[in-house]
Design a protein around this motif. Structure first.
Motif, PDB file in Angstrom:
ATOM      1  N   TYR A 131       7.730  -1.448  15.975  1.00 41.12           N
ATOM      2  CA  TYR A 131       7.513  -0.408  16.996  1.00 41.12           C
ATOM      3  C   TYR A 131       6.095  -0.406  17.543  1.00 41.12           C
TER       4      TYR A 131
ATOM      5  N   GLN B 204      10.228   8.758   5.625  1.00 38.63           N
ATOM      6  CA  GLN B 204       8.828   9.189   5.663  1.00 38.63           C
ATOM      7  C   GLN B 204       8.728  10.713   5.726  1.00 38.63           C
TER       8      GLN B 204
ATOM      9  N   ARG C 118      -0.617  11.798  16.535  1.00 39.19           N
ATOM     10  CA  ARG C 118      -0.434  10.372  16.294  1.00 39.19           C
ATOM     11  C   ARG C 118       0.969  10.201  15.759  1.00 39.19           C
TER      12      ARG C 118
ATOM     13  N   GLU D 187       1.242  11.868  11.766  1.00 34.44           N
ATOM     14  CA  GLU D 187       2.128  11.457  10.685  1.00 34.44           C
ATOM     15  C   GLU D 187       1.556  10.130  10.211  1.00 34.44           C
ATOM     16  N   TRP D 188       1.851   9.755   8.969  1.00 34.79           N
ATOM     17  CA  TRP D 188       1.478   8.421   8.520  1.00 34.79           C
ATOM     18  C   TRP D 188       2.689   7.853   7.801  1.00 34.79           C
ATOM     19  N   VAL D 189       2.829   8.018   6.522  1.00 35.07           N
ATOM     20  CA  VAL D 189       3.988   7.431   5.853  1.00 35.07           C
ATOM     21  C   VAL D 189       4.669   8.473   4.955  1.00 35.07           C
TER      22      VAL D 189
ATOM     23  N   HIS E 299      11.668  11.193  12.399  1.00 38.53           N
ATOM     24  CA  HIS E 299      11.315  10.113  13.332  1.00 38.53           C
ATOM     25  C   HIS E 299      11.262   8.741  12.661  1.00 38.53           C
ATOM     26  N   GLU E 300      11.170   8.724  11.308  1.00 34.93           N
ATOM     27  CA  GLU E 300      11.123   7.439  10.597  1.00 34.93           C
ATOM     28  C   GLU E 300      11.941   7.536   9.316  1.00 34.93           C
TER      29      GLU E 300
HETATM   30 CA    CA Z   1       4.893   6.668  10.087  1.00 27.87          CA
END
Ligand code: CA
Length: 361
Positions: free
Chosen positions: A100, A157, A178, A215-217, A240-241
């Motif tokens: 992505y 996530q 982000r 967001e990160w993980v 979203h993930e």
């Molecule tokens: Ca992420």
């Protein structure tokens, strides 16, 4: 091109063949191929960067040293978001990142990383290896001179870090967050402003107020970046993930120059890392979550149900539009959607029904 011809012509990455005795006294091949692997991750970052290291180490080991891969963190050789181009033009033979990140090159590539309200890790692997996922991904990347392979998965996530409560979709309006990929498009539809930043820039951007949220993980990685120091609320789930596939990309000329056994080694090393990374997240996330909640007193909350309902509707619109952009998008979307529809039914009466039964109190 045959290997010998390739070497004679002095192709990139090829060295003179030969064998010698290693320190152990066991005959060891000198590297025939010296490869560089560029990554979108900070060097040695837990799970992601170490996953790339693991991939390189496996290729070295499984090939008996015939391929030697040196890993570069983001910015060491090229910036994080230039990994795709660097491997396509042959600056590096390999890369590790996520599809992505390359939506500027090909929007449909996003289907091969993760889709909001889409497949879980388990389902993605089913689609990739035993559905048409990987076949379609290879078809897409061929025109960029790349060979892709799934090489890691984070599992579901977290939703992300916010400095204000999200009580309704209106709270997402005007929010600069982000959030990469299709999740970002969903946020845009809710009135927010998605930005994409490499992981290494998240903490300072959030702390300085350059972004309002990120967001990160998940716990394992978010704890490592100290994101809890820069935001108050930690929302879940990461709609979203839901099971992000990380990717390995190999320069197609470099891949084609390998003998068949080494090609199989590269692809199977990717497969091992794809599975192993998911196992690592499964093992590390629970303890990291515990640390965030008890030691750092993080205020963790579920997204309200009606917020998720609206976001799910936006997600369907975003995904459907992407899946109808051109003939190839339609092909990928039909395959993804078909697999998800079938999985939805089966996952519902297997994983979902079981987990609900297991956690009955
Ligand atoms: Ca992420």
């Amino acid at each position: 091109m045959k290997r010998r011809e390739f070497i004679k012509k002095g192709g990139a990455g090829a060295l003179v063949l030969g064998t010698g005795l290693g320190v152990s006294g066991v005959a060891q091949a000198r590297p025939e191929f010296k490869w560089k692997m560029v990554t979108t991750w900070p060097k040695n970052f837990p799970g992601l960067g170490t996953g790339a290291n693991h991939l390189a180490a496996l290729i070295n080991e499984m090939s008996g040293g015939r391929i030697r891969v040196k890993v570069y963190g983001a910015k060491e050789l090229v910036p994080a978001f230039e990994v795709f181009d660097a491997v396509a033009r042959g600056t590096a033979e390999m890369g590790h990142g996520a599809a992505y990140y390359w939506k500027g090159k090909s929007e449909v590539a996003q289907f091969f990383s993760t889709v909001p309200f889409g497949m879980t890790a388990q389902e993605m692997n089913g689609w990739m290896y035993h559905g048409d996922g990987l076949k379609l991904w290879r078809e897409l990347y061929t025109k960029f001179g790349l060979v892709p392979a799934p090489a890691g998965n984070t599992g579901v996530q977290m939703g992300g870090w916010f400095n204000k409560e999200i009580k309704s979709v209106a709270d997402l309006k005007g929010l600069k967050m982000r959030i990469p990929g299709l999740g970002g498009e969903v946020l845009k539809r809710a009135g927010g402003t998605p930005v994409n930043l490499p992981g290494g820039e998240l903490f300072t951007s959030l702390q300085s107020g350059a972004i309002d949220a990120t967001e990160w993980v998940g716990p394992y990685n978010d704890l490592a970046f100290g994101l809890y120091k820069a935001a108050k609320y930690y929302y879940y789930p990461g709609f979203h993930e839901p099971g992000t596939t990380l990717e390995a990309i190999v320069n197609k000329k470099a891949f084609d120059a390998l003998p068949k056994d080494l090609q199989a080694i590269v692809l199977n090393a990717c497969k091992v890392v794809n599975q192993d990374m998911l196992a690592e997240y499964t093992a590390r996330n629970p303890a990291a979550l515990e640390t965030l909640l008890t030691k750092h007193k993080v205020d963790m909350r579920p997204y309200p149900k009606d917020v998720l309902e609206v976001l799910r509707k936006y997600s369907q619109e975003v995904v459907e539009e992407l899946g109808n952009k051109d003939a190839f998008s339609r092909k990928v979307y039909a395959s993804y959607k078909g697999f998800l529809e079938q999985s939805r039914r089966w996952t519902g009466i297997s994983e979902l029904a079981y987990l609900q039964a297991r956690d009955l109190s």
